[in-house]
Design a protein around this motif. Structure first.
Motif, PDB file in Angstrom:
ATOM      1  N   GLU A   3       2.832  -1.220 -12.851  1.00  0.00           N
ATOM      2  CA  GLU A   3       2.739   0.001 -12.059  1.00  0.00           C
ATOM      3  C   GLU A   3       3.985   0.862 -12.144  1.00  0.00           C
ATOM      4  OE1 GLU A   3       1.396  -0.766  -8.092  1.00  0.00           O
ATOM      5  OE2 GLU A   3      -0.380  -1.874  -8.753  1.00  0.00           O
ATOM      6  N   ASN A  22      -1.238  -3.362 -14.150  1.00  0.00           N
ATOM      7  CA  ASN A  22      -2.334  -2.429 -14.352  1.00  0.00           C
ATOM      8  C   ASN A  22      -3.410  -2.999 -15.272  1.00  0.00           C
ATOM      9  OD1 ASN A  22      -1.291  -0.169 -12.910  1.00  0.00           O
ATOM     10  ND2 ASN A  22       0.011   0.373 -14.639  1.00  0.00           N
ATOM     11  N   THR A  28       0.821  -1.210   0.000  1.00  0.00           N
ATOM     12  CA  THR A  28       0.000   0.000   0.000  1.00  0.00           C
ATOM     13  C   THR A  28       0.852   1.257   0.000  1.00  0.00           C
ATOM     14  OG1 THR A  28      -0.156  -0.067   2.426  1.00  0.00           O
ATOM     15  CG2 THR A  28      -1.943  -1.115   1.171  1.00  0.00           C
ATOM     16  N   ALA A  65      -5.566   2.550  -9.143  1.00  0.00           N
ATOM     17  CA  ALA A  65      -4.965   2.332  -7.824  1.00  0.00           C
ATOM     18  C   ALA A  65      -3.649   1.573  -7.965  1.00  0.00           C
ATOM     19  CB  ALA A  65      -5.930   1.571  -6.924  1.00  0.00           C
ATOM     20  N   TYR A  66      -2.806   1.710  -6.954  1.00  0.00           N
ATOM     21  CA  TYR A  66      -1.482   1.096  -6.972  1.00  0.00           C
ATOM     22  C   TYR A  66      -1.301   0.182  -5.767  1.00  0.00           C
ATOM     23  CZ  TYR A  66      -0.328   4.163 -10.794  1.00  0.00           C
ATOM     24  OH  TYR A  66      -0.320   4.779 -12.019  1.00  0.00           O
ATOM     25  N   ARG A 117      -9.324   3.787 -14.576  1.00  0.00           N
ATOM     26  CA  ARG A 117      -9.449   2.493 -15.247  1.00  0.00           C
ATOM     27  C   ARG A 117     -10.297   2.667 -16.512  1.00  0.00           C
ATOM     28  NH1 ARG A 117      -9.041  -2.381 -11.804  1.00  0.00           N
ATOM     29  NH2 ARG A 117     -10.457  -3.263 -13.361  1.00  0.00           N
ATOM     30  N   ASN A 123      -0.952   4.535   0.449  1.00  0.00           N
ATOM     31  CA  ASN A 123      -2.337   4.057   0.461  1.00  0.00           C
ATOM     32  C   ASN A 123      -2.904   3.904  -0.950  1.00  0.00           C
ATOM     33  OD1 ASN A 123      -2.448   3.973   3.314  1.00  0.00           O
ATOM     34  ND2 ASN A 123      -2.834   6.173   3.370  1.00  0.00           N
ATOM     35  N   GLY A 124      -2.067   3.403  -1.839  1.00  0.00           N
ATOM     36  CA  GLY A 124      -2.508   3.103  -3.194  1.00  0.00           C
ATOM     37  C   GLY A 124      -2.529   4.275  -4.151  1.00  0.00           C
ATOM     38  N   VAL A 125      -2.115   5.464  -3.689  1.00  0.00           N
ATOM     39  CA  VAL A 125      -2.158   6.664  -4.525  1.00  0.00           C
ATOM     40  C   VAL A 125      -0.738   7.158  -4.794  1.00  0.00           C
ATOM     41  CG1 VAL A 125      -2.976   9.045  -4.696  1.00  0.00           C
ATOM     42  CG2 VAL A 125      -4.383   7.319  -3.548  1.00  0.00           C
ATOM     43  N   THR A 153     -13.016   4.388 -12.612  1.00  0.00           N
ATOM     44  CA  THR A 153     -12.594   4.657 -11.236  1.00  0.00           C
ATOM     45  C   THR A 153     -11.097   4.936 -11.225  1.00  0.00           C
ATOM     46  OG1 THR A 153     -12.242   2.298 -10.808  1.00  0.00           O
ATOM     47  CG2 THR A 153     -14.407   3.218 -10.247  1.00  0.00           C
ATOM     48  N   LYS A 155      -1.399  -3.221  -6.402  1.00  0.00           N
ATOM     49  CA  LYS A 155      -2.220  -4.400  -6.749  1.00  0.00           C
ATOM     50  C   LYS A 155      -1.358  -5.661  -6.728  1.00  0.00           C
ATOM     51  CE  LYS A 155      -3.214  -2.356 -10.663  1.00  0.00           C
ATOM     52  NZ  LYS A 155      -2.614  -1.033 -10.387  1.00  0.00           N
TER      53      LYS A 155
END
Length: 265
Positions: free
Chosen positions: A215, A250, A79, A242-243, A234, A109-111, A239, A245
């Motif tokens: 990513e 991706n 994350t 996010a990162y 996406r 946090n995925g951003v 949406t 994963k």
């Protein structure tokens, strides 16, 4: 995270890696090998990866690090981490086309909150400042930051005549079909993460990618684009991309200036 230090270190390491890459690029010949996925890798990829990885591990020992050349991606996820593509656009590098970049990003946090994209052969350097805004620094590039200009997406894209950027090495019929559904004023091709930066500066309005990416290919350019007011979503449901994963792969995505009216698949 100390964003002042992060910005300084990412910029410094990107420039050092770019210098090493250009030394190899200028040589009359260099080794090119195929990786397990058949994609090319050169000594420049590996030298830049070693340089950046050592620098980031020394500066931020407690932050997880993912790089293209060292990732063991099966089943992994995270994350908050640093993510690196030391030489994005290896095909452009091998063919001496100049559209290759050094990419370093910080994901929380995925951003992708912060990033740097450096195109050493083109002399273009883009990065997020400590407060998250995106700038382009004009060369020559020294140890301390030089003149910078804030960058931003086109605030009023004309949906009857968009400027579209697409991949130079990975164009396909599906991408062309999707682009053909828009009103397009003109199109340009670019390699590597430069496509994100062209949207970030307003030189393009829309960049769709209907193909496999990882990513590390996108995080730094995504951060620069977000810091310039753009968005990356996406392809399937629009949406935010996010990162962290599993496997760091991706889905298809669209990068764009928010005034573009996105079409559903």
């Amino acid at each position: 995270m100390d964003f002042e230090r992060l910005t300084a270190e990412m910029r410094r390491l990107a420039l050092r890696a770019g210098e090493r890459i250009m030394e190899i690029y200028a040589a009359p010949d260099f080794e090119v090998r195929a990786k397990s996925d058949a994609s090319p890798v050169t000594e420049a990829d590996e030298a830049a990866d070693a340089l950046i990885s050592a620098g980031l591990r020394a500066a931020f020992p407690d932050v997880a690090l993912v790089t293209e050349e060292q990732a063991v991606t099966h089943g992994q996820s995270a994350t908050t981490f640093l993510i690196v593509d030391p030489l994005d656009g290896t095909k452009e590098f091998v063919q001496r086309r100049g559209d290759f970049t050094v990419n370093i990003a910080y994901v929380e946090n995925g951003v992708p909150l912060r990033g740097v994209v450096y195109a050493p052969a083109k002399g273009r350097l883009f990065y997020t400042t400590p407060d998250g805004r995106s700038v382009e620094e004009t060369g020559p590039f020294g140890p301390e930051p030089g003149e910078t200009a804030a960058i931003g997406v086109n605030p009023t894209p004309d949906n009857r005549g968009l400027m579209v950027v697409a991949s130079k090495s990975h164009r396909d019929a599906a991408t062309d079909e999707y682009i053909g559904r828009y009103g397009v004023r003109d199109m340009t091709s670019a390699g590597s993460s430069l496509k994100f930066c062209l949207v970030a500066t307003g030189e393009a309005d829309l960049y769709p990618r209907l193909g496999r990416t990882m990513e590390w290919d996108t995080a730094a350019g995504d951060a620069v684009l977000r810091g310039a007011g753009g968005e990356v979503v996406r392809f399937d449901d629009h949406t935010p991309l996010a990162y962290g994963k599993p496997g760091f792969e991706n889905p298809f995505f669209i990068a764009y200036a928010p005034g573009v009216l996105l079409l559903k698949d």
